[in-house]
Design a protein around this motif. Structure first.
Motif, short mmCIF file in Angstrom:
data_model
loop_
_atom_site.label_atom_id
_atom_site.label_comp_id
_atom_site.label_asym_id
_atom_site.label_seq_id
_atom_site.Cartn_x
_atom_site.Cartn_y
_atom_site.Cartn_z
N MET A 374 0.85 -1.19 0.00
CA MET A 374 0.00 0.00 0.00
C MET A 374 0.88 1.24 0.00
O MET A 374 2.00 1.22 0.47
N ARG A 375 0.33 2.34 -0.53
CA ARG A 375 1.04 3.60 -0.55
C ARG A 375 0.50 4.52 0.53
O ARG A 375 -0.68 4.52 0.84
N CYS A 376 1.39 5.33 1.09
CA CYS A 376 0.97 6.28 2.12
C CYS A 376 0.43 7.55 1.47
O CYS A 376 0.54 7.75 0.26
N GLY A 377 -0.13 8.42 2.28
CA GLY A 377 -0.57 9.72 1.81
C GLY A 377 0.61 10.67 1.71
O GLY A 377 1.77 10.28 1.77
N SER A 378 0.30 11.95 1.57
CA SER A 378 1.35 12.95 1.44
C SER A 378 1.27 13.96 2.58
O SER A 378 0.23 14.10 3.22
N THR A 379 2.36 14.66 2.82
CA THR A 379 2.41 15.73 3.82
C THR A 379 3.21 16.88 3.24
O THR A 379 3.76 16.80 2.14
N ILE A 380 3.32 17.95 4.02
CA ILE A 380 4.17 19.07 3.58
C ILE A 380 5.64 18.77 3.82
O ILE A 380 6.50 19.51 3.35
N GLY A 381 5.95 17.67 4.53
CA GLY A 381 7.34 17.37 4.87
C GLY A 381 8.25 17.23 3.68
O GLY A 381 9.24 17.98 3.54
N PRO A 382 7.99 16.28 2.76
CA PRO A 382 8.87 16.12 1.61
C PRO A 382 8.90 17.35 0.71
O PRO A 382 9.94 17.68 0.12
#
Length: 432
Positions: A374-382
């Protein structure tokens, strides 16, 4: 550190006062001003003083607050905390009024990765910003909030859709227009907005030009559970992190430079002037250190904590988690990992946070990584790490129902994260 307080009732009030990013930023601004932070204007020169406390708002939906430390940020780096003000929701279209079988409706568009099913049969209100021309011809804006329930998205009765419980797909364009009332005439939406503006004290309105309005559930946040262990609310993703970031900064001392930035548009990719892919944080850091070389040295000595909620292991869907990485609500902050850089954490940044958690009374930390299939969501971190070249760790609190109209977190976790962020803002060392 000047203090160490976290209050769930104050958090609840903040969530209640913040139905949209506009209202969240206004609420944070008021809290900063009450704590002695000075508002800056990006259109003017800044005269920053060592030990000074400041904040700046961009476009009404993003805020950056910072302490200009007594110690040099070039020598000691900058402690950056990032979060976001937006949440998945139903937004009103520019020409929204519809009349169907005698029912007045407003058409919506879906903002972000909304979990659609929980929006049905909710008592919905409307809030956001309206831009208008006043009677003198000046261009002005107003924040409005109906506060009371004015609409609903009724479900279709199961008698008319016997397959409703068998994985029926929801078409938001067809099925999710909001019902406001009954009439033989289509609703004059701009007139409705003007009437609400007048109720909220705005006068001399000549013409409404445009608006940015979102529906929200009027059910207030609540503490629940047999032992009052859970906090249920809309917009925990990610106003929970915004609140803790700002609360930590207010309590931090002025020794070292610390920045809390709450961007908008994370839920739709962060590509805007107020998003993490935009230049706001970069602009603020360059004002703190105007010399380009000094700014670059400061950034390379800095660390960012990208604070966004994590997926707690769901007791009804435990198989959706990796068995060794299922965070528990009320068991402490969660460090988030992804080998494909959906999260920006690396071994060095994670180790630093683990080390920080041992400085003083131990703070329990958990780890999260998605199943390998499964793939994770996204954040502002990367995104921020890429834009700035700043080492980053993704961290957050375990919740259930992320992107639902009502999410569930723990009453104990906020204080633990607050303590960790305060410790972060007061530490001399940012690198191992």
């Amino acid at each position: 550190m000047t203090g160490n307080t976290f209050n769930n009732q104050d958090l609840i009030q903040f969530l209640q006062d913040s139905p949209t990013p506009f209202h969240a930023v206004l609420s944070m601004s008021q809290r900063m001003q009450a704590a002695g932070f000075v508002e800056l204007n990006e259109n003017e020169d800044w005269s920053l003083q060592p030990g000074g406390k400041y904040f700046v708002v961009r476009s009404g939906t993003a805020i950056a607050a910072f302490i200009h430390g007594v110690e040099s940020s070039v020598d000691h780096g900058i402690r950056v905390v990032g979060a976001h003000t937006d949440s998945p929701c139903l937004k009103v279209k520019p020409m929204p009024s519809k009349l169907s079988n005698g029912y007045q409706q407003l058409s919506i568009e879906v903002y972000g990765g909304v979990l659609l099913a929980p929006w049905f049969d909710r008592d919905l209100s409307l809030a956001g910003r309206v831009v208008y021309r006043d009677t003198s011809g000046a261009l002005k804006s107003a924040l409005i909030n109906f506060k009371r329930a004015i609409g609903s998205v009724p479900s279709l009765a199961i008698h008319l859709d016997r397959a409703a419980n068998e994985g029926r797909k929801i078409n938001p364009h067809v099925e999710m227009d909001v019902v406001l009332g009954q009439s033989a005439q289509k609703l004059d939406f701009k007139l409705l907005l003007q009437e609400q503006m007048q109720l909220e004290g705005y006068d001399n309105i000549a013409e409404i030009l445009d608006f940015n309005l979102s529906f929200y559930d009027v059910q207030p946040p609540a503490v629940l559970g047999l032992n009052n262990e859970f906090l249920a609310s809309a917009r925990l993703d990610n106003l929970l992190s915004c609140y803790i970031g700002i609360n930590s900064l207010i309590q931090a001392d002025t020794t070292y430079t610390s920045v809390v930035i709450c961007n908008d548009h994370e839920e739709v990719g962060s590509r805007s002037e107020v998003g993490a892919q935009g230049p706001m944080l970069k602009d603020v850091l360059s004002r703190i250190n105007p010399d380009p070389q000094a700014n670059q040295k400061a950034i390379r000595r800095s660390l960012m904590l990208s604070v966004d909620n994590a997926h707690g292991i769901h007791p009804n869907y435990a198989s959706k988690h990796d068995e060794n990485h299922g965070p528990i609500i009320n068991a402490g902050p969660v460090i988030k990992f992804d080998a494909c850089q959906g999260y920006a954490t690396n071994s060095d940044s994670a180790a630093f946070v683990r080390w920080l958690a041992t400085k003083g009374e131990p703070i329990a930390l958990q780890s999260f990584v998605m199943r390998a299939d499964m793939r994770c969501g996204s954040t502002i971190g990367p995104i921020t790490a890429t834009e700035l070249g700043i080492q980053t760790v993704d961290i957050g609190l375990a919740t259930f129902g992320m992107h639902s109209v009502r999410e569930l977190g723990g009453v104990k976790d906020g204080e633990q994260l607050n303590n960790l962020l305060m410790r972060f803002m007061s530490t001399e060392t940012l690198k191992l």
